[in-house]
Write an enzyme that holds these catalytic residues in place. Sequence first.
Site, PDB file in Angstrom:
ATOM      1  N   HIS A   1     -49.607 -47.588   5.726  1.00 21.02           N
ATOM      2  CA  HIS A   1     -48.969 -48.280   6.984  1.00 21.02           C
ATOM      3  C   HIS A   1     -50.329 -49.119   7.322  1.00 21.02           C
ATOM      4  O   HIS A   1     -51.438 -48.770   7.239  1.00 21.02           O
ATOM      5  CB  HIS A   1     -48.972 -47.217   8.117  1.00 21.02           C
TER       6      HIS A   1
ATOM      7  N   ASN B   1     -47.537 -42.261   2.365  1.00 16.33           N
ATOM      8  CA  ASN B   1     -47.117 -43.441   2.793  1.00 16.33           C
ATOM      9  C   ASN B   1     -48.486 -44.141   3.373  1.00 16.33           C
ATOM     10  O   ASN B   1     -49.387 -43.852   3.422  1.00 16.33           O
ATOM     11  CB  ASN B   1     -46.114 -43.426   4.164  1.00 16.33           C
TER      12      ASN B   1
HETATM   13  C1  GAR Z   1     -47.368 -53.288   3.674  1.00 16.41           C
HETATM   14  O1  GAR Z   1     -48.348 -53.855   4.656  1.00 16.41           O
HETATM   15  C2  GAR Z   1     -47.303 -51.750   4.310  1.00 16.41           C
HETATM   16  O2  GAR Z   1     -48.409 -51.166   4.753  1.00 16.41           O
HETATM   17  C3  GAR Z   1     -45.974 -52.073   5.293  1.00 16.41           C
HETATM   18  O3  GAR Z   1     -45.057 -52.866   4.436  1.00 16.41           O
HETATM   19  C4  GAR Z   1     -46.083 -53.670   3.664  1.00 16.41           C
HETATM   20  C5  GAR Z   1     -45.228 -53.715   2.408  1.00 16.41           C
HETATM   21  O4  GAR Z   1     -45.900 -54.678   1.724  1.00 16.41           O
HETATM   22  N1  GAR Z   1     -45.685 -50.515   5.532  1.00 16.41           N
HETATM   23  C6  GAR Z   1     -45.161 -50.315   6.777  1.00 16.41           C
HETATM   24  O5  GAR Z   1     -45.220 -51.094   7.827  1.00 16.41           O
HETATM   25  C7  GAR Z   1     -44.327 -48.946   6.928  1.00 16.41           C
HETATM   26  N2  GAR Z   1     -44.126 -48.568   8.253  1.00 16.41           N
HETATM   27  P1  GAR Z   1     -45.714 -54.853   0.178  1.00 16.41           P
HETATM   28  O6  GAR Z   1     -44.182 -54.878  -0.115  1.00 16.41           O
HETATM   29  O7  GAR Z   1     -46.297 -56.266  -0.284  1.00 16.41           O
HETATM   30  O8  GAR Z   1     -46.604 -53.688  -0.638  1.00 16.41           O
END
Ligand code: GAR
Length: 209
Positions: A116, A114
């Site tokens: 984060h 994952n």
């Molecule tokens: C990213 O910033 C990722 O790190 C976060 O969601 C965003 C997705 O962006 N994930 C979390 O917060 C999980 N806990 P994307 O759809 O443009 O890749």
Amino acid sequence: MDSVAHGRPRIVVLASGQGTNFQAIIDASESGRLCGEVVGLISDNPDATALRRAKGHGIPRVVVERKSYRSKREFDLGLAEAVKRFSPDLVVLAGFMRLLGKGFLDEFPEKVINIHPSLLPAFRGLDAQKQALEYGVRYTGCTVHFVDEGTDTGPIIGQRVVPVMPDDTEDTLRARILVEEHALMIECINAVLAGKIRRNGRKVIIYGG
Ligand code: GAR
């Protein structure tokens, strides 16, 4: 993880939203910078932009909605079935905004990672950028980690540091972190798939990288 026996390692991506990390993975794969191929995209959100990105690149896509299942456990098992059909070597959560339970994780031991948007263990869970701004940290960043049953608690594979500017909003900070996420994601996928990772409890050691 055992090294992959033959062929290009198979990557399945799970994404709920924009999918800019998913796009970074596609771009790396198409330009030969990824030691694997994206064989499927699964989303829990039928409106996810990530699904449109998959379509544009001819990547098979599946929607598995939480509301189609009576319980969280049944959802986990349904999701696991959908992922298994792609016979993945690696499952990448790229902005997948649901917690995965034991029913899912047991199917893919050591194979789920994952990303984060914080330097874990700080600012786990939702709105990590907002949490960082409210806390007043000068530096935050992003983390790629193996997934366990906790919320952003699994063993850390890689991290990148991002400065927080005095006039940052959630949007400006999010954008600055995303640039680093995209690079970190590729580094970590390659390290895992190349068999460069050794785990010793919570500690992950990357050889030659
Ligand atoms: C990213 O910033 C990722 O790190 C976060 O969601 C965003 C997705 O962006 N994930 C979390 O917060 C999980 N806990 P994307 O759809 O443009 O890749």
